[in-house]
Design a protein around this motif. Structure first.
Motif, PDB file in Angstrom:
ATOM      1  N   TYR A 139       0.867  -1.186   0.000  1.00 22.45           N
ATOM      2  CA  TYR A 139       0.000   0.000   0.000  1.00 22.45           C
ATOM      3  C   TYR A 139       0.898   1.229   0.000  1.00 22.45           C
ATOM      4  O   TYR A 139       1.396   1.642   1.041  1.00 22.45           O
ATOM      5  CB  TYR A 139      -0.896  -0.046   1.241  1.00 22.45           C
ATOM      6  N   LYS A 154       0.373  -1.453   4.354  1.00 26.22           N
ATOM      7  CA  LYS A 154      -0.696  -2.409   4.020  1.00 26.22           C
ATOM      8  C   LYS A 154      -1.214  -3.097   5.280  1.00 26.22           C
ATOM      9  O   LYS A 154      -2.426  -3.189   5.508  1.00 26.22           O
ATOM     10  CB  LYS A 154      -0.160  -3.432   3.012  1.00 26.22           C
ATOM     11  N   VAL A 158      -5.071  -2.706   6.690  1.00 29.57           N
ATOM     12  CA  VAL A 158      -5.915  -3.881   6.913  1.00 29.57           C
ATOM     13  C   VAL A 158      -6.336  -3.965   8.374  1.00 29.57           C
ATOM     14  O   VAL A 158      -7.511  -4.205   8.697  1.00 29.57           O
ATOM     15  CB  VAL A 158      -5.167  -5.157   6.481  1.00 29.57           C
ATOM     16  N   VAL A 238      -5.736 -12.154   3.152  1.00 32.97           N
ATOM     17  CA  VAL A 238      -4.991 -11.277   2.244  1.00 32.97           C
ATOM     18  C   VAL A 238      -4.266 -12.142   1.214  1.00 32.97           C
ATOM     19  O   VAL A 238      -3.408 -12.951   1.565  1.00 32.97           O
ATOM     20  CB  VAL A 238      -3.982 -10.409   3.022  1.00 32.97           C
ATOM     21  N   HIS A 269      -8.984  -9.218   1.090  1.00 34.00           N
ATOM     22  CA  HIS A 269      -8.089  -8.458   0.213  1.00 34.00           C
ATOM     23  C   HIS A 269      -7.665  -9.383  -0.915  1.00 34.00           C
ATOM     24  O   HIS A 269      -7.072 -10.437  -0.675  1.00 34.00           O
ATOM     25  CB  HIS A 269      -6.886  -7.990   1.056  1.00 34.00           C
ATOM     26  N   VAL A 369      -6.594  -4.133  -7.071  1.00 37.65           N
ATOM     27  CA  VAL A 369      -6.682  -4.903  -5.838  1.00 37.65           C
ATOM     28  C   VAL A 369      -7.908  -4.396  -5.101  1.00 37.65           C
ATOM     29  O   VAL A 369      -8.171  -3.192  -5.061  1.00 37.65           O
ATOM     30  CB  VAL A 369      -5.407  -4.756  -4.990  1.00 37.65           C
ATOM     31  N   GLN A 371     -10.394  -4.529  -1.614  1.00 38.11           N
ATOM     32  CA  GLN A 371     -10.610  -4.853  -0.204  1.00 38.11           C
ATOM     33  C   GLN A 371     -12.104  -4.729   0.083  1.00 38.11           C
ATOM     34  O   GLN A 371     -12.700  -3.670  -0.110  1.00 38.11           O
ATOM     35  CB  GLN A 371      -9.816  -3.926   0.712  1.00 38.11           C
TER      36      GLN A 371
END
Length: 410
Positions: A139, A154, A158, A238, A269, A369, A371
């Motif tokens: 991220y 990241k 999360v 993830v 994710h 990507v 989430q």
């Protein structure tokens, strides 16, 4: 095929006799490739989705000016589909049908598919991953931070979305080498169970947790998600959902709904796409991620709804994986000789092609990507997103006091 495809840029192709062909409008950087024998060009033209990667792996397609990413990027910028013949389209359709049929057979290939990739020699991953061995999209917020900082960001992002409280039980589905599970436990005082199908990852993650004094509240199991039992306050996954397979989304979300408490929260994710696939990449399926599939939201959300989940938040992260893959590829190429000692030259070319092809896809095919934050109860998540920034601020403060991670040992 190349003449139909390449209208911008410039590509020089040298055949096995030394003859040179030019493609494109002459703009931009000149790229030059050489075909090492008389038949490889015909093989690539017949089945480019598979044979281009194989030709590069085998040293039959050699990039003499630029690198393989530059070549793949040029092809994608110009639009690969423009050069597709009816035979190409028919082959892609047959492969998609074969994938769909195989995915629906009552055979659990999860462990075999995971072992194909994640049970590779651990020293390979040490060559290009960050210090915590995060093998998923970083991220980059802000954009100019390093790979290590972006992978920490990241984990922070999360964790903030999970709304953790001390003492909660957390399930980490696809726990990798244990970095996220340890971060959750240390930052938020939770008890984490990580599950994986990779024996290599299991050994490394258990060793890391024990060395950090976390074995009593961070445990890892060799287990398929379908076999999970118990009740968890939070679930996080993830970079694992891409391996579930299109036909198994109902089973996956029904299992997660069964083991998530009524007031619980789940954060998923994964790599997605902007519309359902009309083909699968045969080279990636054969050499890198057998059985993998990148879904569109339209393919995921029906299974989410049928499992009784409420969608509380969806965030799209375009380009972050392209930047991650660029960092991985640069680090891998810089350690090429070390990788060759572990495997061989052909493997190194395969791995470079994989990283380059994925980066080109994320840069030019609009792959995001995604989430998705899920809950079973309307009040499980605040009604405004302010809590994410507030939690990230707290986690940044924690990171300044966290003991440095020891190098991964194997």
């Amino acid at each position: 095929m190349l003449r139909r495809m390449i209208t911008t840029g410039q590509l020089l192709v040298v055949d096995s006799s030394g003859a040179v062909s030019r493609y494109g409008d002459g703009g931009g950087r000149m790229l030059r490739i050489r075909l090492a024998d008389a038949v490889v060009g015909r093989e690539i033209a017949t089945d480019p989705a598979l044979k281009l990667g194989e030709a590069y792996m085998d040293g039959r397609l050699v990039v003499e000016e630029g690198d393989i990413f530059d070549v793949l990027s040029l092809l994608r910028r110009n639009g690969i589909r423009r050069a597709a013949t009816p035979a190409h389209k028919a082959r892609a359709l047959m492969r998609l049908v074969a994938y769909q049929l195989s995915a629906r057979l009552p055979i659990n290939r999860n462990r075999r598919n995971v072992a194909h990739h994640y049970d590779l020699d651990a020293r390979l991953f040490d060559l290009f991953l960050d210090h915590d061995w995060q093998y998923s999209c970083a991220y980059f917020e802000p954009r100019d931070i390093s790979l290590d900082e972006a992978q920490t960001a990241k984990k922070r992002h999360v964790t903030a979305k999970l709304l953790l409280e001390p003492g909660q039980r957390v399930l980490d589905v696809g726990s990798g080498w244990g970095g996220l599970a340890m971060y959750l436990a240390e930052s938020s005082g939770v008890d984490v169970t990580g599950i994986t199908l990779s024996e290599e990852q299991l050994l490394v993650s258990r060793k890391r947790a024990a060395e950090r004094g976390l074995a009593d509240r961070v445990r890892f199991k060799l287990m398929d998600y379908v076999d999970v039992e118990g009740a968890f306050d939070r679930i996080v996954s993830v970079g694992m959902f891409e391996h579930v397979g299109l036909a198994n989304y109902g089973r996956f979300f029904n299992t997660m709904s069964r083991v998530l408490k009524k007031e619980g929260v789940m954060l998923l994710h994964f790599i997605g796409r902007v519309r359902p696939a009309h083909a699968i990449n045969p080279w990636i399926d054969k050499y890198i991620f057998p059985g993998g599939y990148l879904p569109a939201l339209s393919e995921v959300l029906p299974a989410v709804e049928r499992a009784g989940f409420l969608v509380k938040d969806i965030e799209m992260l375009p380009m972050h994986y392209a930047w991650t893959l660029r960092a991985w590829r640069e680090r891998f190429v810089a350690r090429w000789d070390d990788a060759k000692k572990i495997y061989d030259e052909r493997f190194c070319r395969m791995w470079e092609f994989y990283l380059a092809a994925m980066e080109a896809a994320f840069r030019h095919d609009r792959l995001p990507v995604i989430q998705i934050q899920l809950a079973r109860h309307q009040g499980a998540v605040p009604f405004a997103r302010d809590y994410i920034a507030e939690a990230e601020a707290r986690l940044r403060a924690f990171e300044t006091t966290r003991a440095p991670l020891a190098p991964v040992r194997f």
